[in-house]
Scaffold this motif. Structure first.
Motif, PDB file in Angstrom:
ATOM      1  N   VAL A   1      -1.742   5.803   0.737  1.00  0.00           N
ATOM      2  CA  VAL A   1      -3.034   5.551   0.112  1.00  0.00           C
ATOM      3  C   VAL A   1      -4.122   5.970   1.090  1.00  0.00           C
TER       4      VAL A   1
ATOM      5  N   ARG B   1      -3.830   0.871   1.990  1.00  0.00           N
ATOM      6  CA  ARG B   1      -3.595   0.050   0.809  1.00  0.00           C
ATOM      7  C   ARG B   1      -4.366  -1.261   0.918  1.00  0.00           C
TER       8      ARG B   1
ATOM      9  N   ASN C   1      -5.533   1.552  -5.723  1.00  0.00           N
ATOM     10  CA  ASN C   1      -4.587   2.157  -4.792  1.00  0.00           C
ATOM     11  C   ASN C   1      -3.918   3.382  -5.399  1.00  0.00           C
TER      12      ASN C   1
END
Length: 186
Positions: free
Chosen positions: A181, A185, A61
């Motif tokens: 992200v 994520r 991540n």
């Protein structure tokens, strides 16, 4: 004037090059933690294995947060190969020592990234790196504590498993300040 500033945003800087290289380091860390988790799984240490599987996802991540930053800032985002990872260990202490060394190296890299962004006057890059600086303090502290527990436990691996289940497996609430992200994520 505005067009000139926008063109400047896409110019390659030392910070951008270091950030691109850090993506490789984060993916390598993810794979190293996966190798550690698999070794621990093979040693029938499910709590430690689960902890390091989770660490592997966290490092992935981190890499993808850096990719998202590059995408958001019109920088070329590339997905690199990774460095070699270690798969053979002699003990749990060997595993956790490697993890701590890795976290300390990443801390140095993140510090260099933040310093470089500041030196280049890249305020967006500097602000982006602040979260990672905070994260590295937590990561080094956590691995240092785990190494202390491993050393205290000696050959009694049940004490380590108990500590991980009691103290590290709680899970932390999602950090609302964490950067986005790319792809979401996991």
């Amino acid at each position: 004037m505005i067009a000139a500033n926008l063109d400047h945003m896409t110019d390659e800087t030392k910070f951008h090059a270091l950030l691109r290289d850090q993506v490789r380091s984060e993916f390598t860390a993810s794979q190293q933690y996966t190798a550690i988790a698999v070794w621990l799984d093979d040693q029938d240490l499910p709590q430690l294995a689960a902890h390091f599987y989770a660490q592997a996802l966290e490092e992935r991540n981190h890499a993808m947060s850096m990719v998202q930053y590059m995408l958001d800032n019109d920088l070329q985002a590339t997905i690199p190969g990774i460095d070699a990872v270690k798969n053979d260990f002699s003990s749990v202490e060997d595993v956790v020592s490697l993890a701590l060394t890795q976290e300390k190296q990443v801390t140095e890299q993140i510090t260099t990234l933040a310093r470089t962004a500041r030196d280049e006057g890249d305020y967006l890059g500097e602000q982006f790196m602040q979260w990672f600086l905070k994260e590295q303090v937590e990561e080094v502290a956590s691995m240092t504590t785990l190494l202390t527990i491993v050393r205290r436990a000696g050959d009694d691996l049940f004490h380590i498993e108990d500590f991980v289940a009691r103290e590290l497996a709680k899970g932390e609430p999602a950090d609302a300040t964490a950067p986005a992200v790319a792809g979401g994520r996991v």
